[in-house]
Enzyme design. Structure first.
Site, PDB file in Angstrom:
ATOM      1  CG  HIS A 170      14.077 -36.042 -31.213  1.00  0.00           C
ATOM      2  ND1 HIS A 170      14.189 -37.323 -31.686  1.00  0.00           N
ATOM      3  CD2 HIS A 170      14.354 -36.107 -29.879  1.00  0.00           C
ATOM      4  CE1 HIS A 170      14.486 -38.147 -30.682  1.00  0.00           C
ATOM      5  NE2 HIS A 170      14.595 -37.420 -29.576  1.00  0.00           N
TER       6      HIS A 170
ATOM      7  CE  LYS B 259       8.891 -12.296 -19.023  1.00  0.00           C
ATOM      8  NZ  LYS B 259       7.719 -12.313 -18.278  1.00  0.00           N
TER       9      LYS B 259
ATOM     10  NE  ARG C  55       3.930   1.898  -2.061  1.00  0.00           N
ATOM     11  CZ  ARG C  55       5.122   1.357  -1.903  1.00  0.00           C
ATOM     12  NH1 ARG C  55       6.107   1.747  -2.653  1.00  0.00           N
ATOM     13  NH2 ARG C  55       5.327   0.426  -1.002  1.00  0.00           N
TER      14      ARG C  55
ATOM     15  CD1 TRP D 162      -1.862  -5.248  -3.132  1.00  0.00           C
ATOM     16  CD2 TRP D 162      -2.284  -4.067  -4.970  1.00  0.00           C
ATOM     17  NE1 TRP D 162      -1.750  -6.096  -4.199  1.00  0.00           N
ATOM     18  CE2 TRP D 162      -2.007  -5.396  -5.332  1.00  0.00           C
ATOM     19  CE3 TRP D 162      -2.591  -3.143  -5.968  1.00  0.00           C
ATOM     20  CZ2 TRP D 162      -2.010  -5.825  -6.657  1.00  0.00           C
ATOM     21  CZ3 TRP D 162      -2.591  -3.573  -7.281  1.00  0.00           C
ATOM     22  CH2 TRP D 162      -2.300  -4.891  -7.615  1.00  0.00           C
TER      23      TRP D 162
ATOM     24  CG  ASN E  16       3.254  -0.590   2.798  1.00  0.00           C
ATOM     25  OD1 ASN E  16       2.626  -1.467   2.201  1.00  0.00           O
ATOM     26  ND2 ASN E  16       4.430  -0.149   2.384  1.00  0.00           N
ATOM     27  N   GLY E  17       1.951  -3.303   4.615  1.00  0.00           N
ATOM     28  CA  GLY E  17       2.574  -4.578   4.974  1.00  0.00           C
ATOM     29  C   GLY E  17       1.553  -5.551   5.527  1.00  0.00           C
TER      30      GLY E  17
ATOM     31  CB  CYS F  53      -0.856   0.012   1.247  1.00  0.00           C
ATOM     32  SG  CYS F  53      -1.809  -1.502   1.445  1.00  0.00           S
TER      33      CYS F  53
ATOM     34  CD  GLU G 288       8.112 -16.028 -17.521  1.00  0.00           C
ATOM     35  OE1 GLU G 288       7.289 -16.504 -18.313  1.00  0.00           O
ATOM     36  OE2 GLU G 288       8.085 -14.841 -17.159  1.00  0.00           O
TER      37      GLU G 288
ATOM     38  CD  GLU H  42       6.867 -10.624 -22.253  1.00  0.00           C
ATOM     39  OE1 GLU H  42       5.769 -10.145 -22.022  1.00  0.00           O
ATOM     40  OE2 GLU H  42       7.583 -11.131 -21.370  1.00  0.00           O
TER      41      GLU H  42
ATOM     42  CE  LYS I  69       1.719  -6.067 -15.654  1.00  0.00           C
ATOM     43  NZ  LYS I  69       2.874  -6.964 -15.743  1.00  0.00           N
TER      44      LYS I  69
HETATM   45  C1  F6R Z   1       4.507 -11.785 -20.093  1.00  0.00           C
HETATM   46  C2  F6R Z   1       3.180 -11.367 -19.692  1.00  0.00           C
HETATM   47  C3  F6R Z   1       2.018 -11.974 -20.374  1.00  0.00           C
HETATM   48  C4  F6R Z   1       0.943 -12.316 -19.332  1.00  0.00           C
HETATM   49  C5  F6R Z   1      -0.337 -12.796 -20.019  1.00  0.00           C
HETATM   50  C6  F6R Z   1      -1.371 -13.219 -19.008  1.00  0.00           C
HETATM   51  O1  F6R Z   1       5.496 -11.104 -19.413  1.00  0.00           O
HETATM   52  O2  F6R Z   1       3.040 -10.548 -18.827  1.00  0.00           O
HETATM   53  O3  F6R Z   1       2.362 -13.105 -21.093  1.00  0.00           O
HETATM   54  O4  F6R Z   1       1.442 -13.299 -18.484  1.00  0.00           O
HETATM   55  O5  F6R Z   1      -0.853 -11.763 -20.813  1.00  0.00           O
HETATM   56  O6  F6R Z   1      -1.724 -12.167 -18.175  1.00  0.00           O
HETATM   57  P1  F6R Z   1      -2.503 -12.423 -16.841  1.00  0.00           P
HETATM   58  O7  F6R Z   1      -1.615 -13.156 -15.924  1.00  0.00           O
HETATM   59  O8  F6R Z   1      -2.863 -11.064 -16.332  1.00  0.00           O
HETATM   60  O9  F6R Z   1      -3.709 -13.234 -17.187  1.00  0.00           O
END
Ligand code: F6R
Length: 610
Positions: A506, A487, A27, A74, A100-101, A2, A483, A490, A605
């Site tokens: 293969h 990264k 935040r 939050w 906060n916490g 928070c 993963e 992306e 996002k």
């Molecule tokens: C990668 C990334 C995306 C999300 C995906 C699902 O860094 O952020 O691949 O993981 O769009 O998003 P959520 O988890 O919000 O359903």
């Protein structure tokens, strides 16, 4: 995660606090509130939703007080509501606090206080602090804050005011940030510098277990025993944006470094003193635990990779067959689902259209649905039978980092819980694993503060001009490789292929030529020897090998051009360490290529459309 801010000085504080909250909005933002000391009481104004709602309420409130505290929330304990918004007050309304916490032993404290007649008005852990202060107050707010602090477990920072001492704010911290802004005839206290940066650049950083007494003309820092501590203020030359990033060059880097705290928050209260995993709100009965025949995990992107790790853990510990499905594919299949099936939707935002659709489909066909998400009140939480929250705080960087690590932790906790409930895991084994989990936040913090990070950065800079990366993994290391590759794609835009190491022969091995960079995730002890063979295979084709290995397995370094050593832990928990150098590697490759890391091209996002 928070935001808190406090002001004491000569000016009416309502507007100053509100501006501070605006700066902290990044935040968390599910509710907010302000408490102003005026006319012998603490006037509280609170609202749900974003700060515009609070602004409306504040416009009807007098502007007299010059001491106050404020909070943007939050949610962790208790849904977003007016009652759960801060500031919280004691029974009499004389004391108000913002926190906060997480207070880990709040249930115990709350029960004891209720037994003494204290009446609670929220579901939060934070409210206990106001009542503890009320109980302890004997004429000194400072002493009462310390007495409350001594009874609290967890990690938190909080500020308190009282109508009885109208010109003072007391703040205290434990493993959670708290900073003081020092000025002429007025002073500030907050969870982060942006809250007061427009007013002062002179900042004092109290340490854990130090009490800060903030009044109009002075700031005193003391030990819990009341002895003065000499902490001179420093001048910060950050602009607003740099301050929001707490000095990190990007949100993504800041969020990578926030991972130890995010893991600690997600673990808080979920491991009982006897080592058992305690998860509330799952919406599953003992009958469900025993009677379940199958689990389907649906998710997208990074969350899908957390699901793949969940599969390993659920199969190993709970002996349940698990399928992990990309939600956008699953939703158009005609899946066979029955009542003994549990569907887990993993989505940090809780708003991803495909994941929601997949969860709905599973539900229509009779499955129980569990949402695993970071956002209280998100759509996924409204449509599921139960919810398991990660507590990563708001993630601003588009590339998920801390939300991924907390998802992994949450699925591991869930699998341990299932294993125990279904009778496949003995108490001693659970105790051993939860003991290891408890140590992970601290060990990860140490890793991030070590020279190892510099090694990753140097290797990334050396590889930054490559046209292609391959990332190999095996068993539980495969989702980590996937993963890491995501990264890289992306944020650095370098084509990257993640592959099961055993599949190389293969086909994909044909891609390799002299100097092709191959990252190998070799943190899973159970298949370490096999990976060593895979490393030899790719090396024989001239590849440049970068190995991610656990401490104790330095030997792989002899076959690799670079080695990223991470702390050693149980193989099932190893993704919690193994993915971090890959996040950093992708980060530094992108940076060396001059890319805008926080806003990668073409990405959003949250993907709320199909
Ligand atoms: C990668 C990334 C995306 C999300 C995906 C699902 O860094 O952020 O691949 O993981 O769009 O998003 P959520 O988890 O919000 O359903």
């Amino acid at each position: 995660m928070c935001g808190i801010v406090g002001y004491v000085g000569g000016r009416p504080c309502k507007g100053i606090l509100f501006e501070g909250l605006r700066k902290l909005e990044y935040r968390g933002y599910d509710s907010a509130g302000i408490g102003v000391v005026a006319d012998g009481r603490v006037e509280i104004s609170r609202s749900v939703g974003n700060l515009d709602n609070l602004e409306l309420i504040l416009s009807q409130v007098d502007d007299a007080g010059t001491t106050g505290i404020a909070h943007t929330r939050w949610a962790t304990h208790g849904r977003p509501s007016i009652e759960n918004a801060h500031p919280h007050t004691d029974c009499s309304g004389r004391f108000a606090i913002v926190l906060n916490g997480i207070v880990e032993n709040y249930q115990e404290l709350r029960a004891a206080l209720q037994g003494e007649g204290h009446v609670f008005s929220s579901e939060t852990d934070a409210e206990v602090v106001a009542h503890l202060i009320e109980r302890a107050y004997r004429g000194s707010l400072q002493d009462a804050v310390v007495e409350a602090y001594r009874q609290m477990e967890g990690h938190f920072s909080y500020c308190a005011v009282t109508a009885d001492e109208p010109e003072v704010i007391i703040g205290i911290r434990k493993e959670t940030p708290l900073v003081v802004g020092v000025s002429e005839g007025e002073n500030f206290i907050a969870s982060a510098i942006p809250a007061f940066l427009a007013e002062t650049r002179s900042v004092l950083f109290p340490d854990d277990g130090e009490v800060v007494v903030v009044s109009r003309d002075s700031v005193r820092v003391c030990t819990l025993e009341g002895d003065p501590v000499d902490r001179p203020a420093k001048t910060v030359d950050w602009d607003d944006e740099a301050a929001e990033k707490a000095g990190y060059e990007t949100f993504m880097l800041k969020e990578i470094y926030e991972q130890p705290a995010a893991l600690a928050d997600t673990l808080a209260e979920r491991i009982a003193p006897d080592g058992r995993v305690v998860l509330e709100g799952l919406g599953l009965t003992q009958e469900d635990f025993r009677g379940l025949e199958r689990v389907i995990i649906v998710a997208c992107g990074t969350s899908y990779h957390a699901g793949l790790i969940g599969r390993h853990a659920l199969e190993r510990w709970a002996r349940l067959p698990v399928e992990v499905e990309v939600a956008s594919e699953f939703r158009y299949r005609d899946p066979v689902i029955g009542p003994r099936c549990l569907c887990i939707g993993i989505s940090q935002s809780g708003e991803t259209a495909d994941t929601l659709a997949a969860m709905r489909l599973a539900r229509r066909r009779g499955a129980k649905v569990l949402a695993l998400t970071n956002i209280v009140g998100s759509q996924a939480t409204r449509e599921a039978d139960g919810v398991l929250f990660t507590r990563a705080g708001l993630e601003v960087g588009v590339a998920a980092t801390k939300t991924f690590l907390t998802q992994v932790l949450a699925v591991l906790l869930f699998a341990l819980h299932m294993g125990e409930k279904r009778g496949y895991l003995e108490a001693e084994r659970v105790l051993g694993l939860t003991g290891k989990l408890r140590r992970i936040p601290t060990r990860l913090r140490e890793y991030l503060e070590s020279d190892a990070v510099r090694g990753v950065e140097q290797a990334a800079v050396r590889c930054a001009s490559q046209r292609f990366f391959m990332v190999l993994g095996r068993n539980i290391g495969l989702p980590v490789a996937l993963e890491g590759a995501l990264k890289l794609k992306e944020i650095s835009y370098v084509p990257t292929e993640a592959y099961a190491a055993g599949e190389m022969k293969h086909g994909p091995i044909a891609l390799l030529e002299e100097g092709s960079p191959v990252l190998v995730v070799a943190t899973d002890a159970s298949i370490y020897d096999k990976l060593v063979s895979n490393v030899q295979e790719v090396r024989a084709r001239g590849a440049r090998v970068i190995a991610v290995a656990s401490e104790g397995n330095e030997g792989i370094g002899e076959m690799a051009d670079d080695i990223f050593l991470v702390p050693c832990t149980d193989e099932m928990l190893s993704p919690l360490f193994g993915v971090v150098p890959l996040q950093l590697f992708a980060y530094y490759v992108a940076k060396a290529r001059g890319e805008k890391v926080d806003q990668p091209r073409n990405l959003a996002k949250t993907v709320t459309v199909e």
